[in-house]
Design a protein around this motif. Sequence first.
Motif, PDB file in Angstrom:
ATOM      1  N   MET A   1       0.842  -1.167   0.000  1.00 49.38           N
ATOM      2  CA  MET A   1       0.000   0.000   0.000  1.00 49.38           C
ATOM      3  C   MET A   1       0.889   1.231   0.000  1.00 49.38           C
ATOM      4  N   LYS A   2       0.540   2.180  -0.862  1.00 46.86           N
ATOM      5  CA  LYS A   2       1.321   3.395  -0.976  1.00 46.86           C
ATOM      6  C   LYS A   2       0.575   4.534  -0.294  1.00 46.86           C
ATOM      7  N   LEU A   3       1.342   5.317   0.406  1.00 50.09           N
ATOM      8  CA  LEU A   3       0.776   6.497   1.074  1.00 50.09           C
ATOM      9  C   LEU A   3       1.226   7.734   0.299  1.00 50.09           C
ATOM     10  N   ASN A   4       0.274   8.329  -0.464  1.00 47.27           N
ATOM     11  CA  ASN A   4       0.616   9.469  -1.318  1.00 47.27           C
ATOM     12  C   ASN A   4       0.115  10.804  -0.776  1.00 47.27           C
ATOM     13  N   ASP A   6      -0.979  13.797   2.039  1.00 45.44           N
ATOM     14  CA  ASP A   6      -0.478  14.384   3.277  1.00 45.44           C
ATOM     15  C   ASP A   6      -1.485  14.194   4.405  1.00 45.44           C
ATOM     16  N   ASN A   7      -2.740  14.231   4.097  1.00 46.70           N
ATOM     17  CA  ASN A   7      -3.799  14.088   5.096  1.00 46.70           C
ATOM     18  C   ASN A   7      -4.729  12.947   4.685  1.00 46.70           C
ATOM     19  N   TYR A   8      -5.174  12.226   5.704  1.00 45.64           N
ATOM     20  CA  TYR A   8      -6.081  11.098   5.465  1.00 45.64           C
ATOM     21  C   TYR A   8      -7.291  11.252   6.358  1.00 45.64           C
ATOM     22  N   THR A   9      -8.386  10.689   5.886  1.00 42.76           N
ATOM     23  CA  THR A   9      -9.594  10.706   6.717  1.00 42.76           C
ATOM     24  C   THR A   9      -9.526   9.548   7.685  1.00 42.76           C
ATOM     25  N   LYS A  10     -10.435   9.589   8.640  1.00 44.18           N
ATOM     26  CA  LYS A  10     -10.469   8.546   9.668  1.00 44.18           C
ATOM     27  C   LYS A  10     -10.769   7.187   9.049  1.00 44.18           C
ATOM     28  N   GLU A  11     -11.671   7.146   8.093  1.00 35.73           N
ATOM     29  CA  GLU A  11     -12.018   5.885   7.444  1.00 35.73           C
ATOM     30  C   GLU A  11     -10.821   5.309   6.688  1.00 35.73           C
ATOM     31  N   GLU A  12     -10.079   6.218   6.029  1.00 35.10           N
ATOM     32  CA  GLU A  12      -8.923   5.759   5.273  1.00 35.10           C
ATOM     33  C   GLU A  12      -7.847   5.186   6.219  1.00 35.10           C
ATOM     34  N   VAL A  13      -7.674   5.863   7.356  1.00 38.32           N
ATOM     35  CA  VAL A  13      -6.683   5.406   8.332  1.00 38.32           C
ATOM     36  C   VAL A  13      -7.104   4.057   8.918  1.00 38.32           C
ATOM     37  N   THR A  14      -8.389   3.894   9.256  1.00 40.07           N
ATOM     38  CA  THR A  14      -8.848   2.616   9.810  1.00 40.07           C
ATOM     39  C   THR A  14      -8.723   1.503   8.781  1.00 40.07           C
ATOM     40  N   LYS A  15      -8.992   1.847   7.497  1.00 44.37           N
ATOM     41  CA  LYS A  15      -8.851   0.843   6.439  1.00 44.37           C
ATOM     42  C   LYS A  15      -7.383   0.435   6.292  1.00 44.37           C
ATOM     43  N   GLU A  18      -6.529  -1.778   9.278  1.00 36.69           N
ATOM     44  CA  GLU A  18      -7.147  -3.102   9.125  1.00 36.69           C
ATOM     45  C   GLU A  18      -6.387  -3.944   8.101  1.00 36.69           C
ATOM     46  N   ASP A  19      -5.963  -3.296   7.018  1.00 41.33           N
ATOM     47  CA  ASP A  19      -5.191  -4.024   6.007  1.00 41.33           C
ATOM     48  C   ASP A  19      -3.864  -4.519   6.594  1.00 41.33           C
ATOM     49  N   ILE A  20      -3.233  -3.643   7.362  1.00 40.36           N
ATOM     50  CA  ILE A  20      -1.959  -4.020   7.991  1.00 40.36           C
ATOM     51  C   ILE A  20      -2.194  -5.151   8.993  1.00 40.36           C
ATOM     52  N   ASN A  21      -3.228  -5.023   9.814  1.00 39.64           N
ATOM     53  CA  ASN A  21      -3.549  -6.064  10.801  1.00 39.64           C
ATOM     54  C   ASN A  21      -3.876  -7.392  10.129  1.00 39.64           C
ATOM     55  N   SER A  22      -4.662  -7.345   9.077  1.00 33.89           N
ATOM     56  CA  SER A  22      -5.024  -8.595   8.398  1.00 33.89           C
ATOM     57  C   SER A  22      -3.792  -9.227   7.744  1.00 33.89           C
ATOM     58  N   ASN A  23      -2.924  -8.372   7.217  1.00 38.82           N
ATOM     59  CA  ASN A  23      -1.693  -8.881   6.612  1.00 38.82           C
ATOM     60  C   ASN A  23      -0.821  -9.554   7.681  1.00 38.82           C
ATOM     61  N   TYR A  24      -0.655  -8.893   8.828  1.00 39.37           N
ATOM     62  CA  TYR A  24       0.119  -9.472   9.924  1.00 39.37           C
ATOM     63  C   TYR A  24      -0.551 -10.728  10.477  1.00 39.37           C
ATOM     64  N   ASN A  25      -1.854 -10.717  10.576  1.00 37.99           N
ATOM     65  CA  ASN A  25      -2.576 -11.890  11.084  1.00 37.99           C
ATOM     66  C   ASN A  25      -2.362 -13.108  10.177  1.00 37.99           C
ATOM     67  N   THR A  26      -2.403 -12.890   8.871  1.00 40.62           N
ATOM     68  CA  THR A  26      -2.167 -14.013   7.961  1.00 40.62           C
ATOM     69  C   THR A  26      -0.729 -14.506   8.079  1.00 40.62           C
TER      70      THR A  26
END
Length: 144
Positions: A1-4, A6-15, A18-26
Amino acid sequence: MKLNKDNYTKEEVTKIIEDINSNYNTKIEDFTTKLSEANTKLTDADKQKEIISNLTKSNLSNSIKVEMLKNGLSEDMFDLVADSKDLDTATNKINKLLDIKKKTDIDNGYKPTEHTQTNTEYENAQKKGDVAGMLKSKMSKLFK
């Protein structure tokens, strides 16, 4: 995932989280399955090592028994040789047992007594200096 941005919304940050957590969980699940497989292989290896050890001991004891039977020793003497670590030391012990057996067989063998009796008569006469007694003991063999 690329972070392009400067500012992110709360939903984007939670997503993203979650992607990082799911990746680590797998990855953690893959690691735990591999770890459990390795543990089962390790226990199998320990069992095989124990089986090999038992087979080696059995093979050694059978080889020792065969060596004893080839040399004419009974299996009753197996306990005297069983503590050997390899076949060479067992063979050395078997050879020592054979030497002991030969000595006892010779000591327990037939020892004639009738032949020594005439020699003692001659020797007694010889010790006394009795020539007639010596001749008598020698001549008595001729006229039996």
